[in-house]
Design a protein around this motif. Structure first.
Motif, PDB file in Angstrom:
ATOM      1  N   PRO A 315     -13.032  -7.144  65.978  1.00  0.00           N
ATOM      2  CA  PRO A 315     -11.884  -6.733  65.160  1.00  0.00           C
ATOM      3  C   PRO A 315     -12.081  -6.933  63.663  1.00  0.00           C
ATOM      4  N   LEU A 316     -12.996  -7.815  63.259  1.00  0.00           N
ATOM      5  CA  LEU A 316     -13.215  -8.063  61.835  1.00  0.00           C
ATOM      6  C   LEU A 316     -13.734  -6.818  61.118  1.00  0.00           C
ATOM      7  N   GLY A 317     -14.428  -5.953  61.813  1.00  0.00           N
ATOM      8  CA  GLY A 317     -14.988  -4.761  61.177  1.00  0.00           C
ATOM      9  C   GLY A 317     -14.177  -3.507  61.371  1.00  0.00           C
ATOM     10  N   GLU A 318     -13.094  -3.589  62.143  1.00  0.00           N
ATOM     11  CA  GLU A 318     -12.343  -2.379  62.467  1.00  0.00           C
ATOM     12  C   GLU A 318     -11.694  -1.737  61.242  1.00  0.00           C
ATOM     13  N   HIS A 319     -11.148  -2.565  60.335  1.00  0.00           N
ATOM     14  CA  HIS A 319     -10.480  -2.012  59.152  1.00  0.00           C
ATOM     15  C   HIS A 319     -11.478  -1.247  58.285  1.00  0.00           C
ATOM     16  N   GLY A 320     -12.674  -1.815  58.109  1.00  0.00           N
ATOM     17  CA  GLY A 320     -13.700  -1.135  57.321  1.00  0.00           C
ATOM     18  C   GLY A 320     -14.123   0.181  57.947  1.00  0.00           C
ATOM     19  N   VAL A 321     -14.242   0.186  59.283  1.00  0.00           N
ATOM     20  CA  VAL A 321     -14.601   1.424  59.985  1.00  0.00           C
ATOM     21  C   VAL A 321     -13.528   2.485  59.780  1.00  0.00           C
ATOM     22  N   LEU A 322     -12.273   2.104  59.909  1.00  0.00           N
ATOM     23  CA  LEU A 322     -11.181   3.057  59.737  1.00  0.00           C
ATOM     24  C   LEU A 322     -11.085   3.562  58.295  1.00  0.00           C
ATOM     25  N   GLN A 323     -11.363   2.682  57.333  1.00  0.00           N
ATOM     26  CA  GLN A 323     -11.363   3.121  55.934  1.00  0.00           C
ATOM     27  C   GLN A 323     -12.443   4.175  55.701  1.00  0.00           C
ATOM     28  N   PHE A 324     -13.619   3.942  56.271  1.00  0.00           N
ATOM     29  CA  PHE A 324     -14.719   4.899  56.128  1.00  0.00           C
ATOM     30  C   PHE A 324     -14.361   6.235  56.779  1.00  0.00           C
ATOM     31  N   VAL A 325     -13.810   6.167  57.991  1.00  0.00           N
ATOM     32  CA  VAL A 325     -13.415   7.392  58.687  1.00  0.00           C
ATOM     33  C   VAL A 325     -12.310   8.109  57.915  1.00  0.00           C
ATOM     34  N   ALA A 326     -11.353   7.344  57.369  1.00  0.00           N
ATOM     35  CA  ALA A 326     -10.266   7.943  56.604  1.00  0.00           C
ATOM     36  C   ALA A 326     -10.794   8.662  55.369  1.00  0.00           C
ATOM     37  N   ALA A 327     -11.798   8.074  54.702  1.00  0.00           N
ATOM     38  CA  ALA A 327     -12.385   8.712  53.522  1.00  0.00           C
ATOM     39  C   ALA A 327     -13.033  10.043  53.902  1.00  0.00           C
ATOM     40  N   LEU A 328     -13.764  10.055  55.017  1.00  0.00           N
ATOM     41  CA  LEU A 328     -14.392  11.295  55.473  1.00  0.00           C
ATOM     42  C   LEU A 328     -13.337  12.323  55.879  1.00  0.00           C
ATOM     43  N   TYR A 329     -12.321  11.862  56.576  1.00  0.00           N
ATOM     44  CA  TYR A 329     -11.265  12.762  57.054  1.00  0.00           C
ATOM     45  C   TYR A 329     -10.519  13.394  55.880  1.00  0.00           C
ATOM     46  N   ASN A 330     -10.119  12.570  54.916  1.00  0.00           N
ATOM     47  CA  ASN A 330      -9.358  13.091  53.776  1.00  0.00           C
ATOM     48  C   ASN A 330     -10.211  13.993  52.894  1.00  0.00           C
ATOM     49  N   SER A 331     -11.500  13.653  52.776  1.00  0.00           N
ATOM     50  CA  SER A 331     -12.402  14.501  51.993  1.00  0.00           C
ATOM     51  C   SER A 331     -12.566  15.868  52.656  1.00  0.00           C
ATOM     52  N   ALA A 332     -12.746  15.848  53.989  1.00  0.00           N
ATOM     53  CA  ALA A 332     -12.900  17.119  54.709  1.00  0.00           C
ATOM     54  C   ALA A 332     -11.606  17.927  54.661  1.00  0.00           C
ATOM     55  N   ARG A 333     -10.477  17.242  54.755  1.00  0.00           N
ATOM     56  CA  ARG A 333      -9.181  17.929  54.718  1.00  0.00           C
ATOM     57  C   ARG A 333      -8.937  18.560  53.347  1.00  0.00           C
ATOM     58  N   LYS A 334      -9.269  17.820  52.295  1.00  0.00           N
ATOM     59  CA  LYS A 334      -9.107  18.341  50.940  1.00  0.00           C
ATOM     60  C   LYS A 334     -10.019  19.540  50.710  1.00  0.00           C
ATOM     61  N   GLY A 335     -11.272  19.421  51.212  1.00  0.00           N
ATOM     62  CA  GLY A 335     -12.218  20.524  51.055  1.00  0.00           C
ATOM     63  C   GLY A 335     -11.765  21.766  51.793  1.00  0.00           C
ATOM     64  N   ALA A 336     -11.140  21.575  52.986  1.00  0.00           N
ATOM     65  CA  ALA A 336     -10.665  22.717  53.762  1.00  0.00           C
ATOM     66  C   ALA A 336      -9.530  23.430  53.041  1.00  0.00           C
ATOM     67  N   ILE A 337      -8.641  22.651  52.404  1.00  0.00           N
ATOM     68  CA  ILE A 337      -7.523  23.255  51.686  1.00  0.00           C
ATOM     69  C   ILE A 337      -8.003  24.024  50.464  1.00  0.00           C
ATOM     70  N   VAL A 338      -8.934  23.403  49.736  1.00  0.00           N
ATOM     71  CA  VAL A 338      -9.462  24.055  48.534  1.00  0.00           C
ATOM     72  C   VAL A 338     -10.209  25.332  48.888  1.00  0.00           C
ATOM     73  N   SER A 339     -11.010  25.283  49.966  1.00  0.00           N
ATOM     74  CA  SER A 339     -11.791  26.463  50.349  1.00  0.00           C
ATOM     75  C   SER A 339     -10.895  27.597  50.833  1.00  0.00           C
ATOM     76  N   ALA A 340      -9.674  27.247  51.319  1.00  0.00           N
ATOM     77  CA  ALA A 340      -8.753  28.281  51.792  1.00  0.00           C
ATOM     78  C   ALA A 340      -7.979  28.938  50.651  1.00  0.00           C
TER      79      ALA A 340
END
Length: 387
Positions: A315-340
């Motif tokens: 559990p000590l590493g779960e927050h860091g993993v989720l932060q990393f995934v969130a950064a990738l998710y939000n970056s991909a989401r932003k890129g999808a909106i801009v490309s549209a």
């Protein structure tokens, strides 16, 4: 959001949950690989102790002598590439299978999944609800607790049994036995003595992922709950509950492989193996204090410490993993909106389009009005303007 995710990580449950399951499974796999590699001499001693190669008095001493008869590093000579891979996948698959099955059954049956992480240190009353007194709920919860370890342990054996058999015989002898048996691809994949291996793994999976967290949560004195007490409680349950039962299946597995190796290779008949063991050694064929001790030496460092590692270290590493995934998710989401968005050719139109993209990223609903402007390229662009 998964109850282990921190509040400041904003990603959907359908993304967070698979990521956490994968993270925990990989962590458990690495833990298992390291612990089993370091403890390989202990595993070899336990394997020989629970086979028909040693009997009578001084079984432990005979097992140690056979383990190191070709030198101090001889236990590692039976470790092939499949064993290295199986150690990782054995633990990671067991961890992932149990999490997936437990959560899937919990959602299907409408019951709670097994407690995890910080939940174990909370008062037992926090988990109770009115449905706990409902007979139907209790039956469904019991069904889940029985099925999840069975499915997870079976999958673990499907991944690991063949490599364990290879370590028992050694790569060359195992290849000769396989050639004599001439089994089809599915049977070769599972390996000899698969049923007894599965029974052992189901018992240990129950001990690690069901009995330890549930009994610690419900019955351990609240004022004494801590990370240290969870470690020693998990180790005690592993040594004095799980391994006491599992040693009978470990002994059956070892004797079954000796039976299989006779005459260069033959199919296992468990009834013959059990009758032969009882006839020659009585109940001691499947349980003695030395057999149990050898099994504990091999298994307790890895399996006994696993509940602590799973519930306190991962559990000590779960927050860091989720932060990393969130950064990738939000970056991909932003890129999808801009490309549209429209792709203008003029500088002014490009600036207007960027304003459109940024406004579209706003998460809080706002009233908008639209206006059109004639671009230099000769086409109209509709742009949302926040009022």
């Amino acid at each position: 959001m998964d109850h282990h995710a921190e509040a400041d990580v904003n990603i959907p449950d359908e993304i967070a949950k698979p990521c956490l399951i994968t993270y925990r499974s990989v962590g458990v796999g690495v833990f298992g690989f390291v612990m089993r590699w370091v403890g390989m001499p202990l595993e070899r001693i336990a394997i020989l102790m629970n086979s028909s190669q040693v009997s009578g008095s001084n079984q432990f001493a005979d097992s140690v002598r056979l383990t190191f008869r070709d030198g101090l590093l001889s236990p590692y000579r039976v470790v092939g590439p499949s064993s290295i891979a199986s150690w990782f996948f054995q633990y990671s698959v067991m961890g992932m299978a149990f999490q997936v099955v437990d959560q899937a059954l919990a959602e299907t049956l409408g019951v709670r999944p097994v407690v995890y992480g910080k939940q174990l240190l909370e008062p037992a009353e926090n988990e109770k609800s009115a449905s706990d007194n409902d007979t139907s709920y209790q039956v469904k919860s019991t069904i889940k607790m029985l099925l999840a370890p069975v499915l997870a342990g079976s999958l673990e054996s499907a991944v690991a049994n063949r490599a364990e058999v290879e370590r028992f015989f050694g790569p060359q002898k195992f290849a000769q036995i396989e050639a004599k048996l001439n089994w089809g691809a599915p049977a070769r994949l599972l390996g000899p003595a698969f049923l007894s291996n599965t029974a052992r793994n189901v018992i240990m999976c129950n001990t690690t992922f069901v009995l330890t967290p549930i009994f610690y949560k419900q019955y351990y004195p609240q004022e004494q709950k801590s990370h240290a007490s969870l470690f020693w409680f998990g180790l005690g349950v592993n040594v004095f509950v799980g391994n006491v039962v599992a040693i009978t299946q470990q002994a059956l597995w070892g004797r079954s492989l000796d039976y299989c190796a006779a005459e260069g290779g033959r199919n296992i008949r468990y009834a013959d193996v059990i009758r032969s063991g009882l006839r020659t050694d009585g109940a001691a064929a499947f349980f003695t204090i030395p057999k149990w001790s050898a099994r504990v030496l091999m298994n307790a460092p890895a399996q006994g410490a696993l509940p602590f590692f799973y519930n306190n270290v991962l559990p000590l590493g779960e927050h860091g993993v989720l932060q990393f995934v969130a950064a990738l998710y939000n970056s991909a989401r932003k890129g999808a909106i801009v490309s549209a968005s429209p792709q203008p050719t003029s500088l002014r139109a490009k600036t207007v389009c960027e304003t459109q993209s940024m406004a579209a990223l706003e998460l809080v609903p706002k009233q908008r009005k639209f206006w059109a402007e004639k671009g230099r390229s000769g086409y109209a662009i509709r742009v949302p303007v926040v009022s």
